[in-house]
Design a protein around this motif. Structure first.
Motif, PDB file in Angstrom:
ATOM      1  N   ASP A 111       0.827  -1.212   0.000  1.00 21.11           N
ATOM      2  CA  ASP A 111       0.000   0.000   0.000  1.00 21.11           C
ATOM      3  C   ASP A 111       0.856   1.256   0.000  1.00 21.11           C
ATOM      4  O   ASP A 111       0.552   2.232  -0.691  1.00 21.11           O
ATOM      5  N   LEU A 112       1.941   1.212   0.770  1.00 23.95           N
ATOM      6  CA  LEU A 112       2.839   2.357   0.841  1.00 23.95           C
ATOM      7  C   LEU A 112       3.482   2.619  -0.536  1.00 23.95           C
ATOM      8  O   LEU A 112       3.551   3.764  -1.004  1.00 23.95           O
ATOM      9  N   GLN A 113       3.893   1.546  -1.205  1.00 23.88           N
ATOM     10  CA  GLN A 113       4.515   1.693  -2.525  1.00 23.88           C
ATOM     11  C   GLN A 113       3.507   2.264  -3.538  1.00 23.88           C
ATOM     12  O   GLN A 113       3.819   3.167  -4.312  1.00 23.88           O
ATOM     13  N   LYS A 114       2.285   1.763  -3.488  1.00 21.56           N
ATOM     14  CA  LYS A 114       1.250   2.248  -4.421  1.00 21.56           C
ATOM     15  C   LYS A 114       0.935   3.721  -4.166  1.00 21.56           C
ATOM     16  O   LYS A 114       0.717   4.502  -5.093  1.00 21.56           O
ATOM     17  N   LYS A 115       0.897   4.083  -2.883  1.00 16.36           N
ATOM     18  CA  LYS A 115       0.557   5.465  -2.519  1.00 16.36           C
ATOM     19  C   LYS A 115       1.633   6.425  -3.058  1.00 16.36           C
ATOM     20  O   LYS A 115       1.310   7.449  -3.663  1.00 16.36           O
ATOM     21  N   ILE A 116       2.896   6.078  -2.858  1.00 19.48           N
ATOM     22  CA  ILE A 116       3.977   6.951  -3.340  1.00 19.48           C
ATOM     23  C   ILE A 116       3.865   7.120  -4.860  1.00 19.48           C
ATOM     24  O   ILE A 116       4.012   8.207  -5.395  1.00 19.48           O
ATOM     25  N   ALA A 117       3.559   6.006  -5.555  1.00 18.01           N
ATOM     26  CA  ALA A 117       3.469   6.058  -7.018  1.00 18.01           C
ATOM     27  C   ALA A 117       2.283   6.893  -7.483  1.00 18.01           C
ATOM     28  O   ALA A 117       2.327   7.510  -8.553  1.00 18.01           O
ATOM     29  N   SER A 118       1.215   6.929  -6.671  1.00 21.05           N
ATOM     30  CA  SER A 118       0.031   7.688  -7.103  1.00 21.05           C
ATOM     31  C   SER A 118       0.215   9.190  -6.878  1.00 21.05           C
ATOM     32  O   SER A 118      -0.525   9.998  -7.418  1.00 21.05           O
ATOM     33  N   GLU A 119       1.217   9.555  -6.084  1.00 15.10           N
ATOM     34  CA  GLU A 119       1.402  10.981  -5.742  1.00 15.10           C
ATOM     35  C   GLU A 119       2.589  11.646  -6.437  1.00 15.10           C
ATOM     36  O   GLU A 119       2.771  12.842  -6.332  1.00 15.10           O
TER      37      GLU A 119
END
Ligand code: DC
Length: 221
Positions: A111-119
């Protein structure tokens, strides 16, 4: 805002991190080294004696991982402590490879990796970025080199340092980690179907950086 996501996967020692860092700098993107997150959890497991799957699974909710980008350079924080300088030893490499096979550990970081990529506009490197973390990445690259070439690069990097292992020992270590990373049940290292293969065995560092930068620019044009 739609962000640009580039996925770079490949085995240990293929140069993913240093190459991704250089390419990201050229393009003004953030480089996210997901291996550092697994390494920080490996360090936690060594420090707390919880390398076994059952133990690390029980403790996972206590393990707080955070990435900060200071001057464009990634630092990894473990429960508030900057551990970036303590995660590169062979012992931590092995522990990282081991804990990364545990489903609860992977779920914790996903989730942390996906969040960074979405921002952010990012180049994210790891083992499962194109296959699991960013299946819709704008471009996926699988960067590899022969095990012998990777071992010899690592040996040249380390040979001036005290306690440098023999070439054969480094090669064994690389082959063992490749095996562990490719044969685990969850998110094993493999090339995504739509990834571009870059074999850097016979290429210099700058050549690889230029080649990958060109692939990205071509894709984004
Ligand atoms: O890229 P690295 O050598 O710093 O990674 C350390 C270990 O973490 C590696 O043996 C496999 C694991 N890893 C992973 O399973 N998935 C990722 N996306 C990144 C690293």
């Amino acid at each position: 805002m739609k962000t640009i996501n580039i996925a770079i996967d490949g085995p240990s020692g293929a140069g993913k991190s240093s190459i991704s860092k250089a390419v990201a700098k050229d393009l003004g993107f953030i480089h996210v080294d997901t291996g550092a997150m697994y390494r920080a959890i490996g360090l936690y497991a060594i420090r707390n004696g919880c390398l076994e799957e059952e133990q690390i699974t029980k403790q996972i909710s206590e393990i707080e991982i955070e990435l900060k980008f200071i001057g464009g350079v990634q630092r990894v924080f473990l429960c508030g402590e900057d551990v970036s300088d303590y995660i590169r030893s062979p012992e931590v490499s092995m522990a990282a490879s081991r804990v990364s096979a545990v489903p609860a550990v992977r779920k914790h970081l996903l989730d942390l990796q996906k969040k960074i990529a979405s921002e952010n506009n990012i180049i994210m490197d790891g083992r499962d970025i194109g296959t699991v973390v960013l299946p819709h990445a704008d471009l996926k690259i699988f960067l590899t080199a022969s095990a012998e070439e990777r071992a010899s690069r690592r040996y040249l990097e380390l040979r001036e340092k005290p306690g440098c292992p023999e070439y054969e020992e480094i090669l064994e270590d690389i082959k063992k980690r490749d095996y562990q990373d490719m044969h685990r049940d969850i998110a094993p290292l493999c090339q995504a179907e739509d990834a571009v293969l870059v074999d850097s065995s016979a290429m210099g560092f700058h050549e690889v950086v230029e080649h990958i930068t060109a692939l990205i620019k071509e894709k984004l044009d």
